[in-house]
Design a protein around this motif. Structure first.
Motif, short mmCIF file in Angstrom:
data_model
loop_
_atom_site.label_atom_id
_atom_site.label_comp_id
_atom_site.label_asym_id
_atom_site.label_seq_id
_atom_site.Cartn_x
_atom_site.Cartn_y
_atom_site.Cartn_z
N LYS A 70 0.90 -1.42 0.01
CA LYS A 70 0.08 -0.01 0.23
C LYS A 70 0.93 1.32 -0.04
O LYS A 70 0.71 2.12 -0.79
N THR A 71 1.77 1.39 0.90
CA THR A 71 2.77 2.41 0.89
C THR A 71 3.54 2.50 -0.36
O THR A 71 3.70 3.65 -0.91
N ASN A 72 3.70 1.57 -0.90
CA ASN A 72 4.72 1.35 -2.02
C ASN A 72 3.85 2.13 -3.04
O ASN A 72 4.68 3.03 -3.87
N LEU B 131 -2.72 10.07 2.15
CA LEU B 131 -2.84 9.96 3.46
C LEU B 131 -2.35 8.26 3.48
O LEU B 131 -3.10 7.30 3.38
N ASP B 132 -1.05 8.00 4.02
CA ASP B 132 -0.63 6.62 4.25
C ASP B 132 -0.80 6.16 5.50
O ASP B 132 0.02 6.43 6.64
N ASP B 133 -1.99 5.54 5.74
CA ASP B 133 -1.99 4.76 6.97
C ASP B 133 -2.06 5.46 8.31
O ASP B 133 -1.73 5.26 9.46
N VAL B 134 -2.62 6.79 8.01
CA VAL B 134 -2.50 7.74 9.33
C VAL B 134 -3.59 7.63 10.39
O VAL B 134 -3.55 7.87 11.51
MG LIG Z 1 2.31 0.83 4.72
#
Ligand SMILES: [Mg+2]
Ligand SMILES: Nc1ncnc2c1ncn2[C@@H]1O[C@H](COP(=O)(O)OP(=O)(O)O)[C@@H](O)[C@H]1O
Length: 359
Positions: free
Chosen positions: A36-38, A307-310
């Motif tokens: 996901k972050t990638n 918004l990365d997993d915030v």
């Molecule tokens: Mg991640």
């Protein structure tokens, strides 16, 4: 500014990916460690030619591959843009806009802009001054790509000066002094320019930061942001002269914008050392929101919000407050948990083991 579609080849864990985004909210779902972050990092790469995780370019190329390609279709002010970036492990990166190769990859900067929120943002408040300088410098590059050149010039002269100081090993010769004169003139010019840009930026950020903090924190507080450059009053040229003996003795450049600090305080106390974890989180969110507003205002393009997993890091109240305070615009959010109430995505993507599927 709209990001429509993204294609990846050998980027991080992705062999191939082809992803379409909603003009409003796109949700990227999946368990941890799946990519996901990638995916968000790839979008960010097109905007900054770097990783928002601070990873070196080589880490972005899939292990075993020679190069990664990130390609996106975007629309800006009615104009279609096809952006392409090639990341070569250990080599030169290349970029194209609408199939036209750019002279330098850096010329891609400004084609799209992003504002990234990540769980690591807490280090903006708690981390070393370098984290806060990087925050300011990233916002400056979003405002205008010429700041990227300014930062590169400054880094180069700092490296040269540092190498000379080390090489001199505390011994002063006429030759060393002469070379230092040349470096110091360059350092003074580049350093004054960057520091004054940072200081002006902090002045535009501060009122927005105070408003943003009130929006995301459960209680409002007096938030201040100050750019602290101990050399500012005498000027960098004079400060370098004054510091020369000391620099030679220590073998490092002790004054300049690479040592400056963005001081943050809440209710009159330094945020880094005195604020509670909750206050620090709110302040970190507020720093991102304020930057987003400044860039949107000054460039007339609303950056894409990543918004990365915030939400996994935030209590429900702060999550709600953040969602409510986000300005309208395109948003891509990733989460390993559920979506916060109030987030209604137009597109949902499921990520599993480096593969993306509409879900
Ligand atoms: Mg991640
Ligand atoms: N250069 C790379 N080559 C291959 N796989 C990579 C590379 N960089 C990261 N990965 C993989 O990506 C995974 C992490 O993906 P990430 O996007 O951070 O997950 P998450 O879904 O939790 O956000 C790691 O488990 C790792 O296997």
């Amino acid at each position: 500014m709209q990001l429509r579609r993204l294609w990846l080849t050998d980027f991080r864990g992705y062999r191939e990916a082809d992803v379409a985004f909603d003009p409003g909210l796109t949700a990227v779902l999946g368990p941890n460690g799946q990519g996901k972050t990638n995916l968000l990092e790839a979008i960010g790469y097109l905007a900054t030619l770097g990783s928002f995780r601070g990873a070196p370019a080589d880490a972005l190329v899939r292990v075993g591959a020679e190069r990664a390609i990130v390609r996106a279709e975007a629309e800006r002010e009615g104009r279609e843009l096809l952006l392409e970036a090639e990341i070569v492990a250990g080599g030169r990166n290349r970029a194209l806009i609408n199939k036209q190769p750019l002279k330098r990859a850096r010329d891609l900067l400004g084609a799209i802009r992003v504002t990234v929120f990540s769980p690591d943002d807490l280090t903006l408040v708690k981390g070393s001054p370098g984290e806060r300088r990087r925050y300011l410098d990233d916002v400056l590059v979003s405002l205008s790509p010429r700041y990227d050149q300014m930062q590169t010039d400054l880094d180069r002269v700092l490296r040269q000066r540092g190498a000379l100081l080390k090489q001199a090993g505390g011994r002063v010769s006429a030759e060393v002094e002469l070379t230092l004169d040349v470096f110091d003139a360059k350092l003074a010019a580049a350093g004054e320019a960057l520091a004054s840009a940072r200081r002006n930026l902090v002045a535009s950020l501060e009122p927005l930061l105070a408003t943003a903090y009130d929006q995301v924190a459960s209680e409002s507080a007096l938030v201040r942001a100050t750019y602290a450059a101990p050399w500012m009053d005498e000027g960098l040229a004079a400060a370098l002269v004054a510091a020369r003996r000391d620099d030679l003795r220590r073998g490092v450049s002790t004054v300049g914008p690479h040592r400056d600090e963005l001081e943050l305080s809440i209710g009159g106390l330094p945020a880094r050392t005195h604020a509670s974890q909750g206050e620090q989180r709110s302040l970190a969110l507020a720093l991102r929101l304020a930057a987003h507003h400044v860039v949107a205002e000054h460039t007339e393009t609303t950056p894409v919000l990543l918004l990365d997993d915030v939400f996994s890091e935030l209590d429900p109240e702060r999550s709600d407050a953040l969602l409510r305070s986000l300005p309208p615009g395109q948003t891509v959010l990733s989460t390993a948990g559920g979506l916060p109430a109030g987030a209604v995505p137009g597109v949902v993507l499921q990520v599993r083991a480096g593969a993306v599927a509409p879900g």
